[in-house]
Scaffold this motif. Structure first.
Motif, short mmCIF file in Angstrom:
data_model
loop_
_atom_site.label_atom_id
_atom_site.label_comp_id
_atom_site.label_asym_id
_atom_site.label_seq_id
_atom_site.Cartn_x
_atom_site.Cartn_y
_atom_site.Cartn_z
N ALA A 160 1.09 -1.39 -0.09
CA ALA A 160 -0.11 0.11 0.08
C ALA A 160 0.82 1.99 -0.08
N ASN A 161 0.42 2.52 -0.78
CA ASN A 161 0.84 3.89 -1.35
C ASN A 161 0.67 4.09 0.23
N VAL A 162 1.04 5.15 0.57
CA VAL A 162 0.60 5.89 2.37
C VAL A 162 0.86 7.36 2.29
N ILE B 194 5.85 17.55 9.28
CA ILE B 194 6.20 17.79 10.10
C ILE B 194 6.88 16.33 11.93
N GLY B 195 6.61 15.39 11.23
CA GLY B 195 7.69 14.52 11.79
C GLY B 195 7.32 12.55 11.16
N GLN B 196 8.49 11.85 11.00
CA GLN B 196 8.35 10.48 10.90
C GLN B 196 9.00 9.38 12.28
N GLU B 197 7.06 8.67 12.31
CA GLU B 197 7.65 7.80 13.24
C GLU B 197 8.20 6.91 13.24
N VAL C 243 5.35 -2.57 10.72
CA VAL C 243 4.55 -2.08 11.37
C VAL C 243 2.93 -2.96 11.41
N VAL C 244 2.04 -1.59 12.25
CA VAL C 244 1.10 -2.99 12.08
C VAL C 244 -0.18 -2.10 11.16
N LYS C 245 -1.05 -2.14 11.29
CA LYS C 245 -1.96 -1.52 10.16
C LYS C 245 -2.83 -0.66 11.83
N GLY C 246 -2.67 0.38 10.90
CA GLY C 246 -3.23 1.61 12.32
C GLY C 246 -2.49 2.54 12.77
N GLN C 247 -0.64 2.62 12.51
CA GLN C 247 0.47 2.57 13.22
C GLN C 247 0.18 4.41 12.92
N THR C 248 0.72 5.39 13.33
CA THR C 248 1.19 6.00 12.81
C THR C 248 2.18 6.37 12.00
N LEU C 249 2.27 6.73 11.01
CA LEU C 249 3.86 6.50 10.49
C LEU C 249 4.33 8.13 9.80
N GLU D 205 -2.31 12.65 11.80
CA GLU D 205 -1.05 11.29 12.78
C GLU D 205 -1.48 9.97 11.12
N ILE D 206 -1.27 10.80 10.32
CA ILE D 206 -1.12 9.11 9.25
C ILE D 206 -0.46 7.88 9.34
N PRO D 207 -1.94 6.84 9.53
CA PRO D 207 -1.49 5.46 9.71
C PRO D 207 -1.02 4.77 9.24
#
Length: 363
Positions: free
Chosen positions: A75-77, A86-89, A96-102, A167-169
């Motif tokens: 999947a493309n985010v 402003i941030g990269q997690e 990563v797991v589904k729903g985790q903020t990226l 907060e893009i998951p």
């Protein structure tokens, strides 16, 4: 000398000369006649040839295609609003797991309504709590409580949606395989910022010509390997066959699924080779490749009928090392010349000989 004798000598000489003159043309004709006959004589050569009788023959061969890899679940985010990043997690290679903020966007930007929906949500939440207490005391009706609960639920959904915008998951569980941004960039709506793939299950995509499309079957086994490590071969299965061709190349997309190695050697966007065993229908006609004779920008074969050779233009199909499928130009039981064809012309007289076989396919 006696005059009588002299006159006789002259008479004999005259008569002999006349006779010679009369017979000379006749002798000349007798000498030229054979030459004239030789010029009219035609010698017809009979050319020895070896033939192959055309019959149904299934051509089997292995074709290798260049394919690109991707995760079956990949999947493309993307961002749904145009705001500053402003941030990269997470980083490339992280699980990563589904729903985790990226990725984090500016919550106070002009296109973000995060703080507004948050305030509305908190207000309706507090109102619902108060109305629940009042209802327990009998101060308000059930209808008023239901209205407060509905408002709270709506505001809750709106807040969660606005939160996910900034907060893009991750849309799936997997591994981050690429990032396409830097902190401070403006997120363009719909543009891929990051790719997340499930590397355990992969797919190899390649394109085939229309002539080969009907030879590839659903669930057919294939072999997948990389030029970087040809010994590392993975078995795959044909999973998807396109029903429409690419408008530019006129080729059809085929996808093969396979399980990755334990060390996840195969990665998205890697180029690999896919070996597919192909086989023409059992009813197809084929001849030895050595029978083909070039003709301008085409090819043909010599067919023997009634002791003479006739040239036929053919349309070749698929081939292996020895045999080639013939789509048009010959029929079953035709006698095709496989040795001696270079000496033939249209209508040449031929004699069929049994030479030692040329290869395993010419018998």
């Amino acid at each position: 000398m006696n005059k009588k004798i002299y006159k006789k000598i002259l008479l004999f000489a005259f008569v002999g000369g006349v006779v010679s003159i009369l017979f000379l043309p006749s002798c000349s004709n007798e000498k030229r006649q054979p030459l004239s006959q030789n010029k009219r004589t035609q010698y017809i050569d009979t050319i020895p040839v070896q033939i192959y009788t055309v019959e149904p023959y299934s051509v089997e061969y292995t074709n290798t295609f260049v394919a690109s890899l991707a995760g079956i679940d990949q999947a493309n985010v993307v961002s749904k609003i145009g705001e500053i990043i402003i941030g990269q997690e997470v980083s490339i290679g992280d699980k990563v797991v589904k729903g985790q903020t990226l990725i984090n966007l500016d919550k106070g930007g002009s296109e973000s309504n995060y703080y507004q929906t948050k305030a509305t949500f908190e207000k309706s939440k507090l109102g619902y709590i108060r109305n629940s207490a009042l209802y327990q005391d009998g101060a308000i009706s059930l209808q008023s409580l239901d209205a407060a609960k509905t408002e709270y639920n709506i505001d809750s959904v709106n807040f969660v949606a606005s939160e996910k915008q900034v907060e893009i998951p991750s849309p799936i569980s997997g591994v981050v395989t690429s990032t396409n941004f830097s902190i401070g960039d403006l997120a363009v709506v719909g543009k891929s910022l990051m790719v997340v793939s499930d590397l355990n299950s992969m797919k190899a995509s390649f394109f085939v010509d229309p002539s080969q499309l009907n030879l590839i079957k659903q669930d057919q086994k294939v072999r997948i390997f990389s030029d970087l490590d040809p010994k590392r071969v993975i078995n795959g299965t044909i999973a998807e066959i396109s029903k429409s061709g690419d408008p530019l190349t006129r080729k059809f997309k085929v996808q093969s699924y396979f399980r990755n190695t334990k060390d996840l050697y195969f990665l998205p966007d890697m180029f690999v080779k896919v070996e597919v065993d192909l086989k023409t229908p059992d009813s197809s006609l084929a001849i030895p490749q050595v029978a083909l004779v070039p003709y301008e920008d085409q090819v043909g074969v010599y067919v023997v009928r009634d002791g003479k050779s006739y040239f036929k233009i053919v349309e070749p199909g698929l081939s292996n090392a020895d045999m080639i499928q013939i789509l048009t130009g010959v029929q079953r039981d035709d006698k095709v010349v496989v040795r001696g064809q270079n000496a033939l012309q249209e209508g040449s007289s031929v004699s069929i000989r049994n030479y030692p076989i040329l290869n395993d396919s010419v018998r």
